[in-house]
Design a protein around this motif. Structure first.
Motif: not given
Length: 101
Positions: A92-97
């Protein structure tokens, strides 16, 4: 030096060149500024080119670029933040998950 291929644009040429260098195949981009001469030179002579420092890397380099073009494209929703992710991304580019398996 060996000319490996032409790229459709400078951004793609730089991406391919970086990919090859990360794989241990010294590569460079040539003709990256000839796009400004389009209309004065034949179009095929204005495209950026990927050159390899060592000719023995030609076959593995072509195979790597072929594999890169065939990366799976997916669409998924991040379980951690709900962000919608499209393309070949597994993080995920938003949170890195990481993408759920």
């Amino acid at each position: 030096m060996l000319r490996l291929t032409q790229a459709p644009d400078i951004a793609t040429a730089m991406l391919w060149s970086d990919l090859l260098r990360e794989a241990g195949m010294p590569a460079s981009v040539q003709r990256q500024h000839l796009g400004a001469a389009a209309g004065h030179l034949p179009p095929g002579e204005c495209l950026p080119e990927i050159w390899l420092a060592h000719a023995e890397h030609a076959d593995p380099a072509r195979a790597l670029l072929r594999d890169y073009e065939r990366l799976p494209q997916r669409q998924w929703v991040c379980r951690a933040c709900g962000e919608s992710i499209e393309g070949g991304f597994e993080q995920c580019w938003n949170c890195g998950a990481l993408m759920p398996r």
